[in-house]
Design an enzyme around this catalytic site. Structure first.
Site, PDB file in Angstrom:
ATOM      1  N   GLU A 195      18.464  -2.067  -7.551  1.00  8.23           N
ATOM      2  CA  GLU A 195      18.292  -2.777  -8.824  1.00  8.23           C
ATOM      3  C   GLU A 195      18.515  -4.271  -8.561  1.00  8.23           C
ATOM      4  O   GLU A 195      17.630  -5.086  -8.763  1.00  8.23           O
ATOM      5  CB  GLU A 195      19.302  -2.240  -9.848  1.00  8.23           C
ATOM      6  CG  GLU A 195      19.222  -2.885 -11.218  1.00  8.23           C
ATOM      7  CD  GLU A 195      20.308  -2.376 -12.176  1.00  8.23           C
ATOM      8  OE1 GLU A 195      21.323  -1.821 -11.706  1.00  8.23           O
ATOM      9  OE2 GLU A 195      20.140  -2.561 -13.396  1.00  8.23           O
ATOM     10  N   ASP A 247      27.881   4.042 -23.306  1.00  7.17           N
ATOM     11  CA  ASP A 247      28.484   2.796 -23.779  1.00  7.17           C
ATOM     12  C   ASP A 247      27.465   1.660 -23.875  1.00  7.17           C
ATOM     13  O   ASP A 247      27.832   0.546 -24.242  1.00  7.17           O
ATOM     14  CB  ASP A 247      29.675   2.388 -22.899  1.00  7.17           C
ATOM     15  CG  ASP A 247      29.346   2.323 -21.414  1.00  7.17           C
ATOM     16  OD1 ASP A 247      28.480   3.089 -20.947  1.00  7.17           O
ATOM     17  OD2 ASP A 247      29.963   1.499 -20.709  1.00  7.17           O
TER      18      ASP A 247
END
Ligand code: NOS
Ligand code: ZN
Length: 366
Positions: free
Chosen positions: A217, A32
């Site tokens: 992250e 996506d």
């Protein structure tokens, strides 16, 4: 920082011919996050979605990259509302998956693990099983269209801010023989530690199923520690903040903490995505990206796109950025690619076949 202001970034990046031709493997690519802009526009028209920021494909590509270029993972993730909105029918999922395989193959990717969150594709009335089947059929179609130049497996992603991860882990186990290679956890990292999803990981382990976790992250080493030691991740999505546990001295030598040493010494692959890291603020610029330090210290590094549309990138462009920043030649990219295939959620004989019959000869012929 705006990547679009930088001619070395995004769609303007000129890619060397040998980089384009080099065989590549990608382990971290979101379905996506990689749609063709023109496809989004067409699908939006078909399903009556009217909230796209523009209906011009080139402008839409720039919009995604700029909107995601905020320095914050949460803002980066907001852009996915537009792509998920048009991926709610069997036909749309099939088309997006088939085109994903075509686009990756055209970029020289010979093996891909593409991930997505099935729970984000239920608004049109599909069941979780129907979502997985539509995506898998799309990938089989893409493999046919590219005459077998690429093999694609999927990873089913549980979203870390929702409570469906066990269900998605069960879905992964149920579809493991039919195109699903493993499981992942993604979404906003801050406030959503991976251990919240322990029942999912325990289910996967009970069934000897592979999984990776986005960690390190937006949050530091403690997130990686939890992903590896509490949850049992085999690979780490991003993982670049492992540098929190590494001390670099003035003379260039480095001391690894126990976590960094564990990750390196056990060959736990880091799925590194440099351009995405610049956008979300996980790294400042290509030249100071920790990938080179980690590579030199012997970590198992793989190079990935994360989101080709949202990050305005391709595998070739990620290679080119790293070649420009660190002077990498074919031998380093061969090393990254072999590491990726060896860390793939594939049976060992298939990994060996890919390395011996596709990757090594491909690099030898460059
Ligand atoms: O780099 C990332 N970090 C965390 N989550 C991500 C990243 N890229 C994409 N997603 C999230 O994963 C979902 C399923 O593909 C996407 O919808 C997006 O919300
Ligand atoms: Zn990701």
């Amino acid at each position: 920082m705006h990547l679009s202001d930088n001619p070395a970034a995004g769609t303007a990046t000129p890619v060397a011919d040998w980089i384009q031709r080099a065989p590549k493997a990608v382990l971290h690519d979101h379905l996506d996050g990689g749609l063709r802009p023109a496809t989004i526009i067409e699908l939006a028209r078909e399903c009556g979605y009217t909230a796209l920021p523009t209906e011009d494909p080139a402008a839409l590509a720039v919009w995604f990259r700029d909107a995601a270029d905020s320095g914050s993972l949460e803002r980066y993730l907001e852009t996915f509302a537009h792509t998920c909105a048009v991926m709610q029918t069997r036909e749309a999922l099939f088309r997006v998956a088939a085109e994903c395989a075509e686009d990756l193959a055209a970029d020289g990717v010979v093996y891909a693990e593409v991930r997505y969150a099935p729970e984000q594709h239920l608004e049109g009335g599909l069941t979780l099983d129907e979502v997985v089947e539509a995506v898998n059929e799309g990938f089989r179609e893409g493999e046919r269209r590219t005459r077998g130049r690429i093999t694609v497996g999927t990873l089913l992603t549980g979203m870390r801010h929702t409570t469906r991860s066990l269900e998605i882990a069960e879905l992964t186990v149920a579809h493991r023989e039919r195109g699903v290679a493993g499981f992942d956890i993604a979404g906003g990292e801050i406030g959503n530690p991976p251990a919240n999803h322990l029942p999912a990981f325990q289910h996967l382990k009970r069934h000897n199923c592979h999984f990776t976790i986005h960690a390190g992250e937006a949050v530091g080493a403690e997130s990686i520690h939890e992903a590896v030691q509490v949850c049992g991740a085999e690979r780490i999505g991003h993982g670049v903040r492992i540098t929190d546990d590494i001390q670099v001295h003035d003379d260039g030598t480095a001391t690894l903490g126990h976590l960094a040493a564990y990750v390196r010494d056990n060959g736990i692959a880091l799925e590194v995505c440099p351009t995405s890291n610049l956008q979300t603020g996980a790294a400042k610029d290509y030249a100071s990206h920790p990938i080179d330090l980690l590579r030199r210290l012997g970590f198992r590094i793989t190079l990935n796109t994360d989101n080709r549309l949202v990050s305005g990138t391709t595998m070739s462009r990620e290679f080119q950025h790293m070649a420009d920043a660190f002077g990498y030649g074919p031998e380093v990219f061969e090393q990254f690619t072999v590491a990726a295939v060896e860390s793939a959620f594939l049976p060992l004989p298939e990994r060996r076949r890919l390395v011996d019959e596709v990757i090594r000869p491909g690099y030898a012929a460059l």
